[in-house]
Scaffold this motif. Structure first.
Motif, PDB file in Angstrom:
ATOM      1  N   ARG A 148       0.823  -1.213   0.000  1.00  0.00           N
ATOM      2  CA  ARG A 148       0.000   0.000   0.000  1.00  0.00           C
ATOM      3  C   ARG A 148       0.858   1.264   0.000  1.00  0.00           C
ATOM      4  O   ARG A 148       0.439   2.305  -0.494  1.00  0.00           O
ATOM      5  N   LEU A 149       2.062   1.146   0.567  1.00  0.00           N
ATOM      6  CA  LEU A 149       2.969   2.292   0.608  1.00  0.00           C
ATOM      7  C   LEU A 149       3.818   2.399  -0.657  1.00  0.00           C
ATOM      8  O   LEU A 149       4.658   3.294  -0.770  1.00  0.00           O
ATOM      9  N   GLY A 150       3.621   1.467  -1.597  1.00  0.00           N
ATOM     10  CA  GLY A 150       4.366   1.501  -2.848  1.00  0.00           C
ATOM     11  C   GLY A 150       5.763   0.916  -2.764  1.00  0.00           C
ATOM     12  O   GLY A 150       6.566   1.091  -3.677  1.00  0.00           O
ATOM     13  N   GLN A 151       6.058   0.235  -1.687  1.00  0.00           N
ATOM     14  CA  GLN A 151       7.374  -0.376  -1.485  1.00  0.00           C
ATOM     15  C   GLN A 151       7.319  -1.831  -1.948  1.00  0.00           C
ATOM     16  O   GLN A 151       7.261  -2.759  -1.151  1.00  0.00           O
ATOM     17  N   HIS A 152       7.341  -2.030  -3.251  1.00  0.00           N
ATOM     18  CA  HIS A 152       7.055  -3.351  -3.809  1.00  0.00           C
ATOM     19  C   HIS A 152       8.144  -4.384  -3.540  1.00  0.00           C
ATOM     20  O   HIS A 152       7.836  -5.558  -3.358  1.00  0.00           O
ATOM     21  N   CYS A 153       9.406  -3.977  -3.491  1.00  0.00           N
ATOM     22  CA  CYS A 153      10.470  -4.936  -3.149  1.00  0.00           C
ATOM     23  C   CYS A 153      10.284  -5.435  -1.714  1.00  0.00           C
ATOM     24  O   CYS A 153      10.388  -6.639  -1.448  1.00  0.00           O
ATOM     25  N   ALA A 154      10.011  -4.497  -0.804  1.00  0.00           N
ATOM     26  CA  ALA A 154       9.763  -4.878   0.590  1.00  0.00           C
ATOM     27  C   ALA A 154       8.503  -5.735   0.691  1.00  0.00           C
ATOM     28  O   ALA A 154       8.456  -6.690   1.480  1.00  0.00           O
ATOM     29  N   GLN A 155       7.493  -5.413  -0.103  1.00  0.00           N
ATOM     30  CA  GLN A 155       6.265  -6.199  -0.108  1.00  0.00           C
ATOM     31  C   GLN A 155       6.561  -7.655  -0.473  1.00  0.00           C
ATOM     32  O   GLN A 155       6.095  -8.579   0.202  1.00  0.00           O
ATOM     33  N   VAL A 156       7.338  -7.859  -1.510  1.00  0.00           N
ATOM     34  CA  VAL A 156       7.682  -9.215  -1.947  1.00  0.00           C
ATOM     35  C   VAL A 156       8.511  -9.923  -0.876  1.00  0.00           C
ATOM     36  O   VAL A 156       8.285 -11.107  -0.581  1.00  0.00           O
ATOM     37  N   ASP A 157       9.463  -9.214  -0.267  1.00  0.00           N
ATOM     38  CA  ASP A 157      10.282  -9.814   0.797  1.00  0.00           C
ATOM     39  C   ASP A 157       9.405 -10.294   1.958  1.00  0.00           C
ATOM     40  O   ASP A 157       9.572 -11.413   2.459  1.00  0.00           O
ATOM     41  N   TRP A 158       8.468  -9.442   2.395  1.00  0.00           N
ATOM     42  CA  TRP A 158       7.588  -9.820   3.505  1.00  0.00           C
ATOM     43  C   TRP A 158       6.646 -10.950   3.095  1.00  0.00           C
ATOM     44  O   TRP A 158       6.376 -11.856   3.883  1.00  0.00           O
ATOM     45  N   ALA A 159       6.180 -10.922   1.865  1.00  0.00           N
ATOM     46  CA  ALA A 159       5.308 -12.000   1.395  1.00  0.00           C
ATOM     47  C   ALA A 159       6.055 -13.331   1.409  1.00  0.00           C
ATOM     48  O   ALA A 159       5.494 -14.368   1.806  1.00  0.00           O
ATOM     49  N   ARG A 160       7.310 -13.330   0.992  1.00  0.00           N
ATOM     50  CA  ARG A 160       8.114 -14.555   1.036  1.00  0.00           C
ATOM     51  C   ARG A 160       8.295 -15.043   2.464  1.00  0.00           C
ATOM     52  O   ARG A 160       8.251 -16.250   2.727  1.00  0.00           O
ATOM     53  N   LYS A 161       8.516 -14.111   3.389  1.00  0.00           N
ATOM     54  CA  LYS A 161       8.646 -14.497   4.808  1.00  0.00           C
ATOM     55  C   LYS A 161       7.331 -15.097   5.324  1.00  0.00           C
ATOM     56  O   LYS A 161       7.362 -16.044   6.105  1.00  0.00           O
ATOM     57  N   ALA A 162       6.221 -14.527   4.908  1.00  0.00           N
ATOM     58  CA  ALA A 162       4.922 -15.063   5.336  1.00  0.00           C
ATOM     59  C   ALA A 162       4.733 -16.483   4.809  1.00  0.00           C
ATOM     60  O   ALA A 162       4.308 -17.384   5.554  1.00  0.00           O
ATOM     61  N   ILE A 163       5.069 -16.686   3.545  1.00  0.00           N
ATOM     62  CA  ILE A 163       4.925 -18.025   2.944  1.00  0.00           C
ATOM     63  C   ILE A 163       5.839 -19.017   3.643  1.00  0.00           C
ATOM     64  O   ILE A 163       5.450 -20.149   3.932  1.00  0.00           O
ATOM     65  N   ALA A 164       7.059 -18.591   3.974  1.00  0.00           N
ATOM     66  CA  ALA A 164       8.006 -19.467   4.662  1.00  0.00           C
ATOM     67  C   ALA A 164       7.516 -19.851   6.059  1.00  0.00           C
ATOM     68  O   ALA A 164       7.780 -20.951   6.542  1.00  0.00           O
TER      69      ALA A 164
END
Length: 167
Positions: A148-164
């Motif tokens: 939502r803040l437009g930080q798409h690299c950070a978004q992907v990093d956090w999404a990967r952590k969530a999946i892990a």
């Protein structure tokens, strides 16, 4: 869990049972169970309890307020409980759950920049507790906030952590 909360166990066990029941209610949203949860929480509110027990009850009441879409009241209850947890030096999962709740509410309200801080603090606490469920919840919410803040690299990093965290 509701039967435990209504029973004759110690206050700590009763309020922890209510706080644990929130996980189930968050998924099922059964009106009759939510009414029962509300009734129990209302009854316990007038009983003597220590600060640690009170912050569990505040967590339940904040969830109930959020369920009723009384978001400002829910946020106030969470802020009060977080303040109390900090004063009592509570470092258990209840503090992490309170912080996640605050971050979620701030996200719902569209206050994404504000949501990042409690979610980041919750993630540190969940990591310290080595609690994969809470780590996943934090990471998923942080992915949403960063997106939502437009930080798409950070978004992907956090999404990967969530999946892990949720293999």
């Amino acid at each position: 869990l509701l039967a435990i909360a209504e029973g004759t166990s110690t206050m700590e066990i009763r309020v922890k049972a209510l706080a644990a029941d929130i996980r189930v209610r968050g998924i099922t949203r059964e009106p009759e169970r939510i009414a029962r949860l509300t009734s129990i929480a209302t009854g316990l509110a007038h009983m003597p309890m220590d600060g640690f027990e009170r912050l569990h009850l505040n967590f339940v009441n904040a969830w109930l307020a959020g369920h009723r879409r009384e978001l400002d009241q829910a946020l106030t209850l969470l802020d009060d409980a977080i303040r109390l947890a900090t004063q009592l030096s509570v470092a258990s999962s209840i503090k992490v759950r309170l912080l996640i709740g605050k971050g979620n509410l701030l996200s719902i309200l569209g206050r994404y920049e504000e949501a990042s801080a409690p979610l980041s603090e919750a993630h540190v606490g969940a990591a310290r507790l080595d609690n994969r469920t809470l780590l996943g919840e934090c990471a998923a919410q942080l992915a949403l906030v960063e997106g939502r803040l437009g930080q798409h690299c950070a978004q992907v990093d956090w999404a990967r952590k969530a999946i892990a965290a949720f293999p």
